[in-house]
Every structure is written in C-alpha cells, then in structure tokens.
Design an enzyme around this catalytic site. Structure first.
Site, PDB file in Angstrom:
ATOM      1  CE  LYS A 166      50.134 -28.770   7.623  1.00  0.00           C
ATOM      2  NZ  LYS A 166      51.267 -28.827   6.993  1.00  0.00           N
ATOM      3  CG  ASP A 214      48.283 -42.461  26.646  1.00  0.00           C
ATOM      4  OD1 ASP A 214      49.094 -43.290  25.717  1.00  0.00           O
ATOM      5  OD2 ASP A 214      48.504 -42.293  27.602  1.00  0.00           O
ATOM      6  CG  HIS A 265      52.972 -21.962   7.616  1.00  0.00           C
ATOM      7  ND1 HIS A 265      52.417 -23.195   8.285  1.00  0.00           N
ATOM      8  CD2 HIS A 265      53.446 -22.295   6.435  1.00  0.00           C
ATOM      9  CE1 HIS A 265      52.590 -24.382   7.532  1.00  0.00           C
ATOM     10  NE2 HIS A 265      53.169 -23.705   6.357  1.00  0.00           N
ATOM     11  CG  ASP A 281      28.361 -13.848  11.879  1.00  0.00           C
ATOM     12  OD1 ASP A 281      28.907 -12.956  11.191  1.00  0.00           O
ATOM     13  OD2 ASP A 281      27.650 -14.832  11.604  1.00  0.00           O
ATOM     14  CE  LYS A 327      48.618 -24.329   6.693  1.00  0.00           C
ATOM     15  NZ  LYS A 327      49.293 -23.453   5.668  1.00  0.00           N
ATOM     16  CG  HIS A 353      49.070 -29.502   3.300  1.00  0.00           C
ATOM     17  ND1 HIS A 353      48.398 -28.512   3.841  1.00  0.00           N
ATOM     18  CD2 HIS A 353      50.432 -29.240   3.424  1.00  0.00           C
ATOM     19  CE1 HIS A 353      49.284 -27.331   3.913  1.00  0.00           C
ATOM     20  NE2 HIS A 353      50.251 -27.916   3.956  1.00  0.00           N
TER      21      HIS A 353
END
Length: 564
Positions: free
Chosen positions: A226, A231, A454, A461, A456, A224
C-alpha cells in the site's frame, strides 16, 4: 540512511516462471480440503459410461478450459515509465521547502527523511485527499484493496479532479481486493491523464474463484503493498487499505491501523518501488484485462462522483504536523516473488528485515493483526527471550479477528510463547463507543459494532520502528509482496508506544498462565483507577462462540498452516 532493500534483477521484460504454492487466505474452501487431502487436477477422470469419442471430446474441452485461462494478458512492448523527478517548482514542494528547508526536502541518497504518524482513520483519509488536491505533477497510488465504498469513491473523485488539472495519475491495484470491474477501471483510464493497471489479474472473470482450479499457484499470491505518493515529494505507506472500515467510517467494523507520512529522500525510494511494480509484466492495463470492454463512460463516472458524495472536512493540514526527521531504510519485495517457485527467497524482504532484530538488546514490541509464527518464527522469538530480551506481542483475539481461520495458526503456539515469558495481548471486539467518555483517546467519538486490529508495526529497544504492510504470517513472509520502512527514531518509537499503551489497557485482554498451567484471559488494572486489580475473564477465547472454537480446533488438525 534512506536506502532501498530489494532485489532489483529488473529489466524491461520478465520471464514468466511456473510457481507452486498454497492457496491464498480466503474462507476455507473445498479446494483447500482437496489440496490438504492430496488431490490435484491430475486426478480428473472422465466418467466411464461415456464412449471413447465422447471421452476424448470432454477431456479435450476440460484441458482447453484449464490451459486457456492461465495466461497473463499480453502487456506488449510498452515503454518503461517513472515518476517525474523535476517537481521542485510545485507549490507543494515550495511550501515544504519553506517549512523544512531545501536541504531536507530535496535531499537524495543517504539523508534523514521526515515522518508523521497517521494514527486516526479520518486523518489518514484526509491526508490522502489533501495531497491529491495539492499535487501538480503526479499521483501514484498502489492498493491491495480498493473497495466500492464511500471513502474509495471520494478518493477516486479526488484523483479524477487532479487529472483534470493536468496531474498525471497512476493507479495500481491488486485484482483480489478490487471491487471495481476491470471495464469500469478501463473507462476511468480513458482520461488522458489517468492510467490504471491491475496487478496479477485473474484470467477467469467474473467467476474469479474458479481461478483456484486453473492456476492457483500464481493467483493465490498477491500484491499486498500500500503506497501513496504526490509529486514524488510526499508519500504515505502503512497498513491501511482503501475502504470505509480503514478510515473509521463504517458502522459495522473499524480497523485500528497506522500509516506514516514521509518527506524527503525516502519518498523517492517509495516512488522507485512503485515504478518497479508498475513496469512489471504482472501489472496489466485495465483495458487489456477487460479485453477492450468499457463498463461506462467517463462522463457517467463524473456524474456519479458529483452526486451522493459527502463533504470532506478540511481541517487537516500537511504542514501543521510536527515531523520527525530520522534515518530510514525502505524494504520492499521484488514483484517477481509472485512468479518464483515456493521456497525461492530471491528478492524477499524478510531475510534482510529479520537480520535487523539481531541488534536488539533489551525489549521488542510486535503488533500484528494476523500472527502465525510457525516453528521457525517461534524459535526466533524464543531465542530473543533466551538473550534476556523482553517481548510484548499484540494481536487480535479470536472474537475480534476478521479472518478467524488465521487463529488456527496462532492458537497452537500460544502456550509455548507464554511459558517462555512472552507477554501476549489480544484486542477485544469491544465497541469503541463504550469509551466515549475517555479523555484524549483516539476512539472517544467513534461508533461501531466491532473493532479489529490491523496495524503492522515493530518497535526495537524504543529506538527503531518498522511500519508497513507486513503481517507476521507465512502469507506475508513467503507468498505475497510487501513494503515497509525501518526508521531509526526514539521519538517515533515513543509516539507508537504512547498510542499502544491505552489500547492495551482499555481494548485488549492479556493472556497469562495460571499456576496449574491453564490459560487465563484477564483485563489489566485500569491505569486511571489507582488500586484497581486485574479481572479474570475466561479460561478460553473470550466473546467467542462454541462453534467458533470448535471450527478453530478442527482447522488446527489440518495441514494448512502454510496457507495462512
């Protein structure tokens, strides 16, 4: 300090281990029903009306089919590959040094890294395209979903152009979310400077759903992650997959998402994580997966890319952003997680990441599109409440969720969380076009039929931020591999909170408990209208049909929470 938290246990070869686990998140299937009812392939019986010889033949054919389709492609004795380390001479690196200084850009080990939040979809796409245009040595792209849509084709076209300039391109895509046939990807990889590998490939092609009858213990567990690295100097990680909805380019749905662009030491950590997956035995060359077949020619691909692609805006500049420099830690699952038995947490990022919640003293914000806390997760949240910590949690409503079945793993815990004092917010499916008149809002010019959360991201704090690919559900915690950054930056935390507050006010319902104990969905007072009051919407999941709610009710009765 930018350090990598993962279980290395990594050598040039890997031992394939049998695993046991549930099926992946997918439309509720007959297989899931069989699994929940306790059926398995061991219960297969040949019909009695067949004579003994026929029964032997049929049984042998079935067993041959099932066993022949479970092996991974042989990756052979290929060399271990790594991202290039000597890239200081590139124009991209020299420009970074000019703006931010050599000590920061070329730092390694314990040093602060640079971060720029990518809040809007068009900017997130253009950032990737800009890096592809500026790269001189390497481009490493890791994707869970690579959808055959305009944004993906534009990105692939830029990767091909970079390869033509001599840039070494490595594309690693999970097989579940990949729309492109392996033979087409194999054709793309005939370019001297392009390599394509498919992670955890399905043995049966193209009837991939049949794999859940042959070897679902492995194929339901997916990569999952991404990541995008240019470079070995500039990286991008976050929640966005590769498809139009993630870049606000789809008229049917857009995903509200977040990425972060990275500079400095932590980018080399992201490259190291990519190398770990790239060299794993689950990463098979596209030509091996396609069994040596090629779906087209490289010239034909060039012609397809040369025609029919829209012009891309060029206003985004990587050095125009005000980067935040802060210490960070990269958390990444060991890719061997997919091969280990369920329950074996060796190399899992979550136990280490959850320990980062412990120092929280005052408040925590959790943003997750798919929320399935389970009893253990609920206990963790309730323990925070018992310590006096305030918790806000933003997730999708039933009507906004693109994976409605996941709602069945969230709904049963909603009342307990509310009773404990957790503030729950659920994103509406409201078209963003309703807010075209809003000033300075990221969605003001977007037209779409539906919006889905979508992103996450966790904020502790108002000082520390975790952002990556991790959903708050068993699929991320136990089954799939994930990646994310824990960044110690009050400034970045403030940016995320500023991004979220208008969304809560304009695009989310708050779920509360009435005095009689019933759940109530309300729209909070408009911050731009002093004196306005909260508006009661419904005592059930708003904007959902009775059939949706009925199905969710049925799913909650089934033992499928560990699948979600």
């Amino acid at each position: 300090m930018p350090t990598v938290c993962c279980s290395t246990g990594y050598t040039a070869s890997f031992v394939l281990q049998e695993a046991d686990g549930p099926i992946m998140r997918m439309p509720f299937s007959l297989l899931a029903l069989f699994r929940c009812a306790g059926y398995s392939l061991s219960r297969f019986r040949v019909p009695r009306f067949l004579n003994d010889s026929c029964r032997v033949a049929v049984t042998g054919a079935v067993l041959a089919l099932l066993t022949a389709c479970t092996a991974l492609p042989d990756v052979g004795s290929r060399p271990i590959e790594f991202a290039p380390t000597e890239t200081e001479a590139s124009c991209l690196t020299q420009r970074l040094i000019e703006v931010y200084g050599e000590d920061r850009v070329l730092a390694s080990g314990p040093a602060e890294s640079g971060f720029l939040l990518l809040k809007e979809g068009p900017d997130a796409l253009e950032a990737r395209l800009t890096l592809a245009r500026k790269a001189e040595y390497s481009l490493d792209v890791q994707a869970f979903e690579l959808l055959d849509q305009t944004s993906s084709r534009v990105l692939l076209a830029h990767l091909l152009e970079a390869a033509d300039r001599g840039v070494q391109v490595r594309l690693l895509v999970d097989d579940w979310g990949n729309d492109y046939p392996s033979a087409w990807l194999a054709s793309l990889a005939t370019h001297d400077n392009i390599e394509v590998r498919i992670f955890n490939p399905f043995p049966l092609r193209p009837a991939w759903r049949l794999n859940y009858l042959t070897h679902f213990a492995r194929v339901h567990r997916r990569m999952h992650n991404k990541a995008f690295v240019a470079d070995n100097q500039v990286g991008i990680i976050g929640g966005r997959n590769t498809g139009d909805a993630y870049y606000e380019a789809s008229p049917e749905r857009i995903f509200l998402d977040l990425d972060v662009l990275t500079l400095g030491s932590v980018t080399r950590d992201i490259s190291g994580a990519f190398d770990l997956y790239w060299n794993h035995q689950l990463a098979s060359e596209a030509s091996r997966v396609s069994l040596g077949r090629y779906g087209t020619s490289l010239n034909t691909i060039r012609e397809e890319f040369a025609s029919g692609l829209p012009e891309q805006r060029t206003s985004w500049q990587w050095d125009d952003g005000d980067f935040i420099w802060a210490p960070a830690t990269l958390y990444v699952d060991d890719p061997g997680k997919i091969l280990r038995p369920a329950g074996d947490i060796t190399g899992h990022l979550m136990p280490r990441l959850l320990s980062e919640i412990t120092p929280t003293q005052h408040e925590a914000l959790f943003v997750t599109p798919y929320f399935v806390p389970g009893e253990e997760g609920t206990d963790i949240l309730l323990d925070l409440i018992d310590r006096g910590i305030e918790i806000d949690l933003l997730t999708n409503s039933l009507a906004a969720n693109n994976m409605p079945i996941v709602h069945s793993g969230y709904a049963p815990y909603r009342r307990e969380l509310l009773e404990a004092g957790i503030r729950l917010w659920e994103v509406q499916p409201t078209p963003w076009s309703l807010y075209e008149d809003a000033n300075d809002e990221p969605w003001q010019s977007v037209l779409t039929e539906q919006v889905t959360l979508h992103a996450k991201v966790w904020v502790f704090d108002r000082e520390r931020v975790f952002i990556g690919s991790v959903n708050m559900d068993p699929r991320s915690f136990e089954h799939n591999t994930e990646i994310g950054l824990l960044i110690e930056s009050p400034e970045l935390a403030a940016q995320i909170l500023d991004w979220m507050e208008p969304m809560k006010n304009r695009l989310a319902w708050r779920v509360v408990l009435e005095e009689n104990g019933d759940k109530l969905w309300v729209e909070e007072p408009d911050v731009d209208s002093p004196g306005s009051e909260a508006t009661a919407i419904a005592n059930y999941d708003p904007d959902s049909s009775w059939w949706q709610r009925f199905r969710i009710g049925l799913y909650t009765l089934l033992p499928i929470e560990f699948l979600l």
